[in-house]
Design an enzyme around this catalytic site. Structure first.
Site, PDB file in Angstrom:
ATOM      1  CD  GLU A   1       2.903 -33.438  -1.998  1.00  0.00           C
ATOM      2  OE1 GLU A   1       3.051 -34.610  -2.404  1.00  0.00           O
ATOM      3  OE2 GLU A   1       1.972 -32.703  -2.378  1.00  0.00           O
TER       4      GLU A   1
ATOM      5  CD1 TRP B   1     -17.870 -39.087   7.173  1.00  0.00           C
ATOM      6  CD2 TRP B   1     -17.691 -38.484   5.032  1.00  0.00           C
ATOM      7  NE1 TRP B   1     -17.716 -37.720   7.135  1.00  0.00           N
ATOM      8  CE2 TRP B   1     -17.602 -37.322   5.834  1.00  0.00           C
ATOM      9  CE3 TRP B   1     -17.609 -38.343   3.643  1.00  0.00           C
ATOM     10  CZ2 TRP B   1     -17.431 -36.045   5.298  1.00  0.00           C
ATOM     11  CZ3 TRP B   1     -17.432 -37.070   3.117  1.00  0.00           C
ATOM     12  CH2 TRP B   1     -17.353 -35.941   3.929  1.00  0.00           C
TER      13      TRP B   1
ATOM     14  CB  THR C   1       1.993 -32.966  -6.838  1.00  0.00           C
ATOM     15  OG1 THR C   1       1.464 -31.744  -7.344  1.00  0.00           O
ATOM     16  CG2 THR C   1       2.635 -32.718  -5.503  1.00  0.00           C
TER      17      THR C   1
ATOM     18  CE  LYS D   1     -21.184 -35.863   5.725  1.00  0.00           C
ATOM     19  NZ  LYS D   1     -20.735 -34.683   6.417  1.00  0.00           N
TER      20      LYS D   1
END
Ligand code: ADP
Length: 540
Positions: A327, A441, A181, A436
């Site tokens: 992945e 959110w 990654t 936040k």
């Protein structure tokens, strides 16, 4: 009762043999460092990949050992994709845009034994070689300059094999390639692919309802071959005998446009930042480039702004958005209008294309929030979790990474999304990028998409910065298009038309460029570092 079907293992070498037999005359074009075009064919790919496999075995490669590549996109990288696999080795594509210390860490962690490297990248190798344990270095002479000992010239290496050679025994679950990654979120983690995972991924990816790749396409992968298997494109192209046009080290839109035009590419793939830059050139000089009327772009790696999809549509070019990760091989979802939508109006069509799309066959997807699995109502958000034959179930030699998987065997992606009743995923953020504010959110992706829809804006990234009253507030970092201007107040007005007031950022930075990750995405961690101590004029 037992099935009567043969138990033939899925094997990527089948694609190589098929391409050699059926598509030998199809061209593979590569742009060299001096910008000249180098032309080979699938007959060459077949012959040379097999020689590379034989030469690697002669050099002592044992089954399952890693052969790293440090290369741009070109014919020799394509040959390595298949030659290493054919030898029984594991192709480990190193990301040449990482810092040398990071590449060294990765090469060492993967235990790379051989390295195939572009001559123009040898200086980079010199900077990390002390950290790795690479025994033999094979150099691709892209510039034509002689290769100096102790390095071995790639052409000499191939010439040392006569091609009279048979594939080693392979099981469909054998490892064939690995990729780390890119480390946007912490230390790079290694994923190991198998024949089985990549054959199945390739079949699914090529379907018309997925990316839709054909042997009659001309494919130009801008996505580097070290970024998640170049999204599986090399395997797909070889399976179908699709003409390939590799851009080499020249990835600027000013270099890509003439290449797209000259070779009449019909499909090109890359992250949004490439196309954000290209659309400006196309709009500035409409009609300058005579691109193929069949050209479409597959775009992923980060959210594709709807405004970008609309802008390319005005040029007659479709954008197909996919979502996935290293992945997940990488393709997991694809944005396509489905039969259940009938003939959607323009707004619904673009909204669909700007979503991350629905899961492709064999990928199971669920959204898990604090209360457990969420309904697909288009509103309830949670983490995307996926499961399937080309999704990793662990990381290479990293037992402490168990947190990334659930106890019932799903991959936790760290991406936060809602799913509509028709199955369209809408990513609001990566967990760590969410903002936040006062307990609520705010999606940085939604704000970015809206800001990039402003006619004066070329690029935008939104991050959370600490705020004394609201805990966090969004800060927008904006690059404006050449020759135009926009003020903070105008931006606020523009956003107030789409968002409730408390979501609209009051902090703006206008800059020349947004830092990029090694795979070309906006590097939000660098922005957080740079603007993390934002001084609020009015903390009320
Ligand atoms: P890294 O994790 O280092 O960035 P990857 O290339 O594997 O490397 O990135 C996968 C991540 O990229 C996903 O988890 C997701 O956050 C993001 N991503 C990929 N495709 C999309 C997309 N179409 N829309 C939004 N985010 C995306």
């Amino acid at each position: 009762m037992k099935s009567t079907m043969m138990q033939v293992p899925l094997n990527l070498c089948h694609f190589l043999e098929r391409a050699g037999r059926l598509f030998g005359g199809v061209e593979i074009v590569s742009r060299m460092p001096d910008k000249s075009l180098h032309r080979t064919s699938y007959a060459d790919l077949h012959r040379r990949a097999r020689r590379l496999a034989q030469a690697l075995q002669q050099a002592g490669l044992r089954k399952g050992e890693r052969v790293a590549t440090l290369m741009w996109n070109h014919y020799a990288h394509f040959e390595s994709y298949f030659g290493v696999i054919a030898s029984g080795g594991v192709l480990h594509t190193l990301n040449l845009r990482l810092a040398p210390e990071e590449i060294g860490y990765i090469a060492n962690h993967a235990q790379d034994r051989f390295l195939i490297v572009d001559d123009i990248l040898l200086p980079l190798f010199e900077r990390f070689k002390a950290l790795a344990r690479i025994e033999q270095v094979i150099v691709v002479p892209l510039t034509g300059k002689p290769v100096q000992a102790p390095f071995v010239d790639y052409e000499t290496f191939l010439a040392g094999a006569d091609g009279d050679w048979d594939y080693p025994h392979m099981d469909e679950n054998d490892p064939i390639a690995m990729c780390y990654t890119s480390g946007t979120t912490g230390r790079p983690k290694g994923v190991i692919y198998s024949h089985r995972s990549q054959v199945l991924h390739t079949l699914a990816q090529c379907m018309p309802d997925a990316v839709g790749i054909s042997g009659r396409d001309v494919m130009l992968p801008v996505v580097p071959m070290f970024h998640a298997n170049a999204w599986g494109v090399p395997y797909a192209a070889c399976m179908l005998g699709t003409k390939m046009v590799f851009p080499g080290p020249h990835l600027h839109p000013e270099d890509l446009l003439p290449l797209l035009e000259q070779e009449q590419a019909t499909i090109a793939c890359g992250v949004p930042t490439i196309w954000l830059a290209m659309i400006q050139l196309l709009e500035r000089d409409p009609g300058k480039w005579k691109l193929s009327p069949r050209l479409r772009l597959t775009v992923g790696g980060s959210a594709v702004p709807e405004s970008l999809i609309r802008a390319f549509a005005r040029q007659g070019i479709d954008i197909i958005q996919g979502w996935g990760m290293t992945e997940t091989s990488p393709l997991a979802t694809i944005a396509r209008v489905t039969q259940l939508q009938g003939e959607p109006d323009e707004d619904e069509r673009f909204a669909t294309l700007a979503s991350q799309g629905y899961p492709i066959p064999l990928v199971d997807l669920r959204i898990v929030g604090e209360q457990g699995e969420q309904p697909w109502d288009g509103k309830s958000v949670g983490e995307i979790q996926v499961r399937g034959p080309w999704i990793t179930g662990s990381y290479h030699d990293l037992p402490q990474s168990q947190d990334s998987f659930t106890s019932d065997g799903w991959l936790r992606t760290g991406d936060v999304a809602a799913v509509t009743p028709l199955g369209f995923v809408r990513i609001t953020d990566r967990t760590k990028d969410l903002i936040k504010s006062g307990g609520e959110w705010i999606s940085s992706v939604d704000l970015e998409n809206a800001i990039m829809a402003h006619p004066a804006v070329a690029e935008a990234a939104v991050i959370a910065v600490p705020h004394p009253k609201w805990a966090e507030r969004p800060l927008a970092v904006i690059v404006v298009k050449q020759g135009v201007q926009v003020t903070e107040a105008e931006m606020q007005d523009f956003l107030a038309r789409r968002f409730v007031k408390w979501m609209v950022p009051e902090a703006y930075v206008f800059t020349d460029a947004i830092p990029r990750t090694s795979t070309g995405k906006f590097l939000k961690s660098a922005l957080r570092e740079q603007y993390g101590d934002w001084k609020w004029a009015d903390a009320g």
